[in-house]
Design an enzyme around this catalytic site. Structure first.
Site, PDB file in Angstrom:
ATOM      1  CD  GLU A   1      14.585  48.592  47.572  1.00 15.40           C
ATOM      2  OE1 GLU A   1      13.445  49.090  47.576  1.00 15.40           O
ATOM      3  OE2 GLU A   1      14.864  47.551  48.193  1.00 15.40           O
TER       4      GLU A   1
ATOM      5  CD  GLU B   1      10.876  47.259  53.483  1.00 22.73           C
ATOM      6  OE1 GLU B   1       9.762  46.870  53.870  1.00 22.73           O
ATOM      7  OE2 GLU B   1      11.034  47.792  52.372  1.00 22.73           O
TER       8      GLU B   1
HETATM    9  C1  XIL Z   1       8.489  46.172  45.219  1.00 21.65           C
HETATM   10  C2  XIL Z   1       8.445  45.867  43.737  1.00 21.65           C
HETATM   11  O1  XIL Z   1       9.030  46.951  43.023  1.00 21.65           O
HETATM   12  C3  XIL Z   1       7.006  45.631  43.312  1.00 21.65           C
HETATM   13  O2  XIL Z   1       6.989  45.238  41.943  1.00 21.65           O
HETATM   14  C4  XIL Z   1       6.383  44.562  44.175  1.00 21.65           C
HETATM   15  O3  XIL Z   1       5.027  44.427  43.829  1.00 21.65           O
HETATM   16  C5  XIL Z   1       6.501  44.938  45.647  1.00 21.65           C
HETATM   17  O4  XIL Z   1       7.867  45.137  45.995  1.00 21.65           O
HETATM   18  N1  XIL Z   1      11.181  47.998  49.088  1.00 21.65           N
HETATM   19  C6  XIL Z   1      11.734  46.842  48.676  1.00 21.65           C
HETATM   20  C7  XIL Z   1      11.370  46.258  47.368  1.00 21.65           C
HETATM   21  O5  XIL Z   1      12.677  46.327  49.306  1.00 21.65           O
HETATM   22  O6  XIL Z   1      11.471  44.838  47.357  1.00 21.65           O
HETATM   23  C8  XIL Z   1       9.990  46.678  46.959  1.00 21.65           C
HETATM   24  O7  XIL Z   1       9.828  46.267  45.625  1.00 21.65           O
HETATM   25  C9  XIL Z   1       9.859  48.200  47.071  1.00 21.65           C
HETATM   26  C10 XIL Z   1      10.050  48.642  48.477  1.00 21.65           C
END
Ligand code: XIL
Length: 365
Positions: free
Chosen positions: A272, A166
């Site tokens: 994701e 990000e």
């Molecule tokens: C999220 C996790 O799923 C949560 O459990 C944590 O509290 C916060 O991070 N983009 C990403 C991930 O790259 O690392 C994030 O994961 C979700 C958004």
């Protein structure tokens, strides 16, 4: 939505299995007709022409139902939290890899590839060990040592890493401001890739970001950053598109984003995926409508990856296995039962989205 969960469960239980039956079943349900007799859905990893991944957290691997469902359907995993800076870097600058090692051990035990996540992230720049050297001459050395320690620990075990997560501003106007950019300038990105390569000569090194399907300007800036990294000779090995979708994601947007991202010729990771079924749009209030729209979006994403040359199909990773495993139903983002974003329901049954995934990739091997 109170009570919404029951219609979701019953719809999943009675319908939506089998290649291509998924959407027909949802259509039938939407018209109030009994679902077709579901056919068995093969394990997702058995039908896909690329690794099928999921995020995994330590509390989930302690659940035998989760572990069995993961092992049957998935061939890659990404630690949901356990390899992040806030978990591994202690305030005194030492490391605690206990949880990360458990996840790596689960990958090895299930024969799944391990994808590391994430070395450097603007959202994880509060670590005391770095905050106290903010602006100091030793900052870059500490940054390098951190990446060498974490990526180096899983050298030869992690098939790839989200090196920088990000980096791009949401409006596409340049890059996010963070502790890393303030101390090292925009080259914190290239430096991270260089140090990750130094730590692990074999891992595929990814630049990862989100909203690349619905914010074309952000995607353009993301691609310009990737092109600049390649021009600098940074060891950028792949592009990750998180693909967190919603009921409002327009049909075709994911396909267009994947094709655009693939034009640099690098491996693509749908990294994701989830499709939130929350919607305050009256036209989408019925559970069947939402499951059908979710299935179409998952099928589109799977098809888009499968349509790439084999060398560019890194993996398709969902951000969780069962709806109840999703980050979207945990505070502060939500509560149990309020969302149904993944491919399997709370009981581990395949949803229309799982059948749509299988239908989209079948015969692409
Ligand atoms: C999220 C996790 O799923 C949560 O459990 C944590 O509290 C916060 O991070 N983009 C990403 C991930 O790259 O690392 C994030 O994961 C979700 C958004």
């Amino acid at each position: 939505m109170v009570g919404m969960d029951r219609p979701f469960r019953s719809l999943t239980r009675r319908a939506c299995l089998g290649s291509g039956l998924a959407l027909a079943a949802c259509d039938r349900a939407a018209r109030g007709q009994p679902p077709a007799r579901p056919a068995a859905l093969p394990p997702l990893k058995a039908v896909a022409p690329f690794p099928v991944g999921s995020s995994v957290a330590t509390d989930q691997i302690a659940d035998p139902g989760f572990a069995a469902l993961f092992a049957a359907n998935f061939s890659q995993l990404t630690p949901e939290w356990e390899m992040k800076m806030e978990r591994v870097l202690k305030p005194d600058g030492g490391f605690d890899f206990a949880a990360a090692d458990r996840i790596a051990g689960f990958a090895a035990a299930t024969g799944a590839r391990l994808h590391g996540h994430t070395l450097i992230w603007y959202a994880q720049d509060e670590a005391p060990a770095f905050r106290r050297i903010d602006g100091s001459p030793g900052f870059e050395n500490a940054y390098r040592n951190y990446i060498l320690a974490v990526a180096g620990r899983y050298r030869g075990r992690a098939v790839g890493w989200d090196v920088v997560n990000e980096a791009v501003a949401e409006d596409g106007e340049g890059y996010r401001d963070c502790l890393w950019s303030r101390n090292l300038g925009p080259d914190y990105v290239a430096k991270a890739f260089g140090y990750a390569r130094e730590a692990d000569p074999g891992a595929v090194l990814f630049l990862n970001d989100y909203n690349l399907e619905n914010l074309p300007k952000k995607r353009a800036t993301f691609l310009r950053l990737a092109e600049r990294l390649l021009a600098q000779g940074a060891p950028l090995g792949g592009l990750g598109s998180q693909t967190h979708l919603s009921m409002d994601t327009p049909p075709g947007a994911v396909r267009a984003a994947v094709a655009d991202l693939a034009r640099l010729g690098l491996p693509i990771h749908i990294s994701e995926l989830d499709v939130s079924t929350r919607s305050d749009r009256p036209s989408l209030m019925s559970p069947a409508d939402r499951l059908e729209r979710q299935a179409r979006l998952v099928g589109e994403a799977a098809e888009a990856l499968a349509a790439l040359p084999a060398g560019q199909r890194y993996a398709f990773t969902a951000w969780g296995v069962r709806d109840k495993d999703s980050w979207l139903i945990r505070p502060p983002r939500g509560n149990p039962g309020e969302d149904h974003p993944l491919l399997f329901d709370d009981a581990g049954r395949p949803k229309p989205a799982a059948a749509a995934f299988a239908a989209a990739v079948r015969n692409r091997r």
